[in-house]
Design a protein around this motif. Structure first.
Motif, PDB file in Angstrom:
ATOM      1  N   ILE A 119       1.492 -68.051  39.970  1.00 25.44           N
ATOM      2  CA  ILE A 119       0.760 -66.967  39.309  1.00 25.44           C
ATOM      3  C   ILE A 119      -0.703 -66.986  39.740  1.00 25.44           C
ATOM      4  O   ILE A 119      -1.289 -65.950  40.072  1.00 25.44           O
ATOM      5  N   ASP A 120      -1.298 -68.196  39.760  1.00 21.97           N
ATOM      6  CA  ASP A 120      -2.692 -68.316  40.208  1.00 21.97           C
ATOM      7  C   ASP A 120      -2.848 -67.790  41.629  1.00 21.97           C
ATOM      8  O   ASP A 120      -3.826 -67.126  41.961  1.00 21.97           O
ATOM      9  N   ARG A 121      -1.872 -68.108  42.479  1.00 19.98           N
ATOM     10  CA  ARG A 121      -1.942 -67.665  43.876  1.00 19.98           C
ATOM     11  C   ARG A 121      -1.829 -66.141  43.953  1.00 19.98           C
ATOM     12  O   ARG A 121      -2.534 -65.495  44.730  1.00 19.98           O
ATOM     13  N   SER A 122      -0.950 -65.570  43.145  1.00 15.14           N
ATOM     14  CA  SER A 122      -0.798 -64.115  43.131  1.00 15.14           C
ATOM     15  C   SER A 122      -2.099 -63.436  42.749  1.00 15.14           C
ATOM     16  O   SER A 122      -2.452 -62.381  43.281  1.00 15.14           O
ATOM     17  N   VAL A 123      -2.831 -64.066  41.801  1.00 18.87           N
ATOM     18  CA  VAL A 123      -4.113 -63.506  41.374  1.00 18.87           C
ATOM     19  C   VAL A 123      -5.178 -63.721  42.435  1.00 18.87           C
ATOM     20  O   VAL A 123      -5.840 -62.782  42.879  1.00 18.87           O
ATOM     21  N   SER A 124      -5.352 -64.979  42.866  1.00 21.64           N
ATOM     22  CA  SER A 124      -6.461 -65.325  43.768  1.00 21.64           C
ATOM     23  C   SER A 124      -6.370 -64.621  45.115  1.00 21.64           C
ATOM     24  O   SER A 124      -7.394 -64.311  45.727  1.00 21.64           O
ATOM     25  N   MET A 144       9.897 -64.187  40.139  1.00 21.92           N
ATOM     26  CA  MET A 144       9.682 -63.268  41.263  1.00 21.92           C
ATOM     27  C   MET A 144       9.160 -61.919  40.768  1.00 21.92           C
ATOM     28  O   MET A 144       8.204 -61.366  41.322  1.00 21.92           O
ATOM     29  N   LYS A 145       9.773 -61.398  39.716  1.00 20.61           N
ATOM     30  CA  LYS A 145       9.363 -60.102  39.189  1.00 20.61           C
ATOM     31  C   LYS A 145       7.978 -60.178  38.562  1.00 20.61           C
ATOM     32  O   LYS A 145       7.145 -59.284  38.755  1.00 20.61           O
ATOM     33  N   PHE A 146       7.709 -61.255  37.815  1.00 14.53           N
ATOM     34  CA  PHE A 146       6.413 -61.376  37.159  1.00 14.53           C
ATOM     35  C   PHE A 146       5.300 -61.559  38.188  1.00 14.53           C
ATOM     36  O   PHE A 146       4.224 -60.966  38.066  1.00 14.53           O
ATOM     37  N   ASN A 147       5.552 -62.364  39.226  1.00 13.96           N
ATOM     38  CA  ASN A 147       4.540 -62.533  40.273  1.00 13.96           C
ATOM     39  C   ASN A 147       4.276 -61.227  41.000  1.00 13.96           C
ATOM     40  O   ASN A 147       3.145 -60.935  41.377  1.00 13.96           O
ATOM     41  N   SER A 148       5.330 -60.441  41.204  1.00 14.85           N
ATOM     42  CA  SER A 148       5.155 -59.137  41.841  1.00 14.85           C
ATOM     43  C   SER A 148       4.302 -58.232  40.957  1.00 14.85           C
ATOM     44  O   SER A 148       3.429 -57.512  41.443  1.00 14.85           O
ATOM     45  N   PHE A 149       4.532 -58.291  39.660  1.00 12.01           N
ATOM     46  CA  PHE A 149       3.737 -57.501  38.712  1.00 12.01           C
ATOM     47  C   PHE A 149       2.282 -57.957  38.717  1.00 12.01           C
ATOM     48  O   PHE A 149       1.363 -57.140  38.809  1.00 12.01           O
ATOM     49  N   SER A 208       0.659 -59.569  41.050  1.00 12.55           N
ATOM     50  CA  SER A 208       0.046 -59.229  42.336  1.00 12.55           C
ATOM     51  C   SER A 208      -0.338 -57.757  42.377  1.00 12.55           C
ATOM     52  O   SER A 208      -1.412 -57.396  42.868  1.00 12.55           O
ATOM     53  N   GLY A 209       0.558 -56.909  41.851  1.00  7.40           N
ATOM     54  CA  GLY A 209       0.278 -55.478  41.847  1.00  7.40           C
ATOM     55  C   GLY A 209      -0.925 -55.132  41.011  1.00  7.40           C
ATOM     56  O   GLY A 209      -1.745 -54.299  41.395  1.00  7.40           O
ATOM     57  N   VAL A 210      -1.052 -55.777  39.842  1.00  2.17           N
ATOM     58  CA  VAL A 210      -2.236 -55.550  39.001  1.00  2.17           C
ATOM     59  C   VAL A 210      -3.483 -56.004  39.734  1.00  2.17           C
ATOM     60  O   VAL A 210      -4.491 -55.291  39.799  1.00  2.17           O
ATOM     61  N   ALA A 211      -3.425 -57.216  40.297  1.00  4.75           N
ATOM     62  CA  ALA A 211      -4.605 -57.811  40.934  1.00  4.75           C
ATOM     63  C   ALA A 211      -5.106 -56.982  42.112  1.00  4.75           C
ATOM     64  O   ALA A 211      -6.312 -56.896  42.345  1.00  4.75           O
ATOM     65  N   LYS A 212      -4.210 -56.363  42.855  1.00  4.70           N
ATOM     66  CA  LYS A 212      -4.606 -55.600  44.039  1.00  4.70           C
ATOM     67  C   LYS A 212      -5.500 -54.412  43.703  1.00  4.70           C
ATOM     68  O   LYS A 212      -6.314 -53.990  44.527  1.00  4.70           O
ATOM     69  N   ASP A 213      -5.331 -53.879  42.515  1.00  3.85           N
ATOM     70  CA  ASP A 213      -6.049 -52.654  42.174  1.00  3.85           C
ATOM     71  C   ASP A 213      -7.083 -52.856  41.080  1.00  3.85           C
ATOM     72  O   ASP A 213      -7.476 -51.912  40.401  1.00  3.85           O
ATOM     73  N   VAL A 214      -7.515 -54.110  40.897  1.00  7.11           N
ATOM     74  CA  VAL A 214      -8.479 -54.412  39.845  1.00  7.11           C
ATOM     75  C   VAL A 214      -9.639 -55.235  40.408  1.00  7.11           C
ATOM     76  O   VAL A 214      -9.434 -56.147  41.202  1.00  7.11           O
ATOM     77  N   ASN A 232     -17.159 -61.886  37.332  1.00  5.10           N
ATOM     78  CA  ASN A 232     -17.032 -63.244  37.860  1.00  5.10           C
ATOM     79  C   ASN A 232     -16.680 -64.282  36.807  1.00  5.10           C
ATOM     80  O   ASN A 232     -16.200 -65.368  37.136  1.00  5.10           O
ATOM     81  N   LYS A 233     -16.912 -63.971  35.544  1.00  3.41           N
ATOM     82  CA  LYS A 233     -16.601 -64.941  34.498  1.00  3.41           C
ATOM     83  C   LYS A 233     -15.118 -64.988  34.150  1.00  3.41           C
ATOM     84  O   LYS A 233     -14.665 -65.908  33.469  1.00  3.41           O
ATOM     85  N   LEU A 234     -14.366 -64.015  34.604  1.00  3.05           N
ATOM     86  CA  LEU A 234     -12.933 -63.981  34.332  1.00  3.05           C
ATOM     87  C   LEU A 234     -12.221 -64.730  35.456  1.00  3.05           C
ATOM     88  O   LEU A 234     -11.948 -64.187  36.522  1.00  3.05           O
ATOM     89  N   THR A 235     -11.910 -66.002  35.217  1.00  2.00           N
ATOM     90  CA  THR A 235     -11.323 -66.855  36.243  1.00  2.00           C
ATOM     91  C   THR A 235      -9.820 -66.633  36.365  1.00  2.00           C
ATOM     92  O   THR A 235      -9.186 -66.026  35.491  1.00  2.00           O
TER      93      THR A 235
END
Length: 354
Positions: free
Chosen positions: A60-65, A268-273, A275-281, A285-288
Motif C-alpha cells: 500500500i505504501d508503495r502504491s502511494v509513494s 490486488m483490488k485495494f492497491n489498484s484503488f 494507486s488510482g487515487v494517488a495518481k490524481d491527487v 507535505n505533512k500528509l505522509t
C-alpha cells in the motif's frame, strides 16, 4: 474403592492396569502432544499473518509513494492568508480529521495549477472513532467573506490566492481548523469508477447529458458516463446545487466501494484503488504515506456510515459585479461549523438533514 487417576478418568490406563472391557492386557500410556503441536501451529499462523500484513502494508505504501504528488505551497504548513484571523485551534485529544478537497471538473487538467477557480470544494470529515465520514460540499456560487478580499463567490478564493486562501476562507467560514489538503484532478478521480467496476448512486432528477441518459432512481455508472453525471448542471432543475449533490453522491459511492471490507480484503483490488487515487491527487507535505495507509486501514465504514451534507444556503440573489449568488444560511452555517469543530456532525445531520 480407590479413586481413578486423572488419566483413568480420561479413558487412559497406566502401565499394568486393565486395558478396557476386553482386558486385552497392559499397554503403555502415550503422552499427549497435541497442546504443543497446537501452540506451534498457532505461532506459525500468527507469524505468517504478521508477515502477510506487513507485506500488504508495504505494498500500500508503495502504491502511494510511486503515484502521489506533494506540493510545498499547500496548507497546512503556512495556510494563513493576508487579512485572515488566527487559525482556529484544535484540541489535542481531538482525533477527528478534516480534509479539504479542491478540484476542477474542467477538461483542462492544468486549470487547478494556474489559480483558476475551484469548481469543486469539499470538506471530508472523519470521526475520531473512524466509524463515520461526512462529505460537506460548498456550492461554488456561495457568497462568503474571503480574507483580505471582501465578499465574493467562494470559488473565487482559489483564483485570488491559491489553496492557501481557499483553505483560509473555509476555516474562517466554519471556525474549524483543516488538517490536510488534497488537490484533485476530478476527471481522473472519476475514472476510479471503472477500477471499481461501476458505482451505484440514487439519482434524484432524470436528465440527459452528452448522449447519456440518467433515469430517476438507483443507477450504476462508470467512466465517461459518471463524469458527465457530475459535470452536468444546465439540465438540472436546481443547477449548481444539483450538480454539487451529484458530486457528493459519486464521491460517497467511490469511498464506500473503495474502502469496503470486500475491497480491502482483496490486496490486488485495494492497491489498484489506492494507486488510482494517488495518481490524481496532490497533497500537503505533512500528509505522509504512513498517515494515508493508517487512516485508510483504520476506517470502519459501511456505505450508510458515509453521509453527504450541503453547506447551508437560505436562497439566491444577484450582486452587481459578481452575478448570481447563493446566500449563506448564517444560523445553520454556525451550527455546521460547531458540529465540525466538536466532531458532532451526526447531531447536525439528525437536526437539519443532509
Amino acid at each position: 474403592m480407590s479413586t481413578p487417576t486423572d488419566d483413568e478418568g480420561l479413558g487412559l490406563v497406566s502401565s499394568g492396569g486393565a486395558a478396557g472391557p476386553g482386558n486385552a492386557g497392559p499397554r503403555r500410556r502415550k503422552k499427549r502432544r497435541w497442546p504443543l503441536r497446537l501452540l506451534i501451529t498457532l505461532l506459525v499462523v500468527v507469524v505468517v499473518a504478521a508477515a502477510a500484513g506487513g507485506l500488504y502494508a508495504l505494498s500500500i505504501d508503495r502504491s502511494v509513494s510511486q503515484n502521489i504528488k506533494r506540493a510545498d505551497n499547500l496548507p497546512p504548513d503556512e495556510p494563513t492568508a493576508p487579512g485572515q484571523s488566527p487559525r482556529p485551534k484544535k484540541d489535542t485529544d481531538d482525533k477527528s480529521l478534516n480534509f479539504v478537497l479542491m478540484g476542477s471538473d474542467s477538461r483542462d487538467p492544468s486549470k487547478m495549477q494556474d489559480n483558476g477557480r475551484s469548481d469543486t470544494l469539499m470538506i471530508m470529515h472523519l470521526d475520531s472513532d473512524r466509524k463515520g465520514a461526512y462529505i460537506v460540499s460548498f456550492p461554488r456560487d456561495m457568497y462568503v467573506d474571503i480574507p483580505g478580499k471582501g465578499k465574493n463567490k467562494i470559488n473565487a478564493a482559489y483564483s485570488f490566492g491559491g489553496p492557501q486562501l481557499a483553505v483560509a476562507t473555509l476555516e474562517q467560514l466554519t471556525g474549524t481548523r483543516m488538517d490536510h489538503v488534497a488537490q484533485v484532478n476530478f476527471e481522473g478521480f472519476i475514472s476510479l469508477t471503472e477500477t471499481l467496476g461501476g458505482v451505484t448512486v440514487q439519482n434524484k432528477h432524470a436528465f440527459k447529458s452528452h448522449g447519456y441518459s440518467y433515469p430517476k432512481g438507483k443507477i450504476t455508472i462508470q467512466g465517461e458516463e459518471a463524469l458527465w453525471f457530475v459535470r452536468e448542471r444546465h439540465h438540472l432543475p436546481n443547477g449548481d446545487l444539483d450538480r454539487s449533490a451529484n458530486q457528493r453522491k459519486v464521491v460517497q459511492a467511490i469511498m464506500a466501494k473503495g474502502l469496503s471490507s470486500d475491497t480491502i480484503r482483496n490486496p490486488m483490488k485495494f492497491n489498484s484503488f489506492v494507486s488510482g487515487v494517488a495518481k490524481d491527487v496532490t497533497v500537503d507535505n505533512k500528509l505522509t504515506n504512513s498517515d494515508i495507509r493508517n487512516t485508510a486501514l483504520s476506517l470502519r465504514l459501511s456505505p450508510s456510515d458515509i453521509k453527504q451534507i450541503q453547506a447551508p444556503i437560505s436562497g439566491f440573489d444577484n450582486v452587481s459585479g459578481v452575478g448570481s449568488i447563493d446566500v449563506v444560511d448564517e444560523t445553520k452555517m454556525k451550527a455546521l461549523g460547531k458540529a465540525l469543530k466538536n466532531d458532532k456532525l451526526a447531531d447536525y445531520v439528525e437536526k437539519y438533514g443532509e
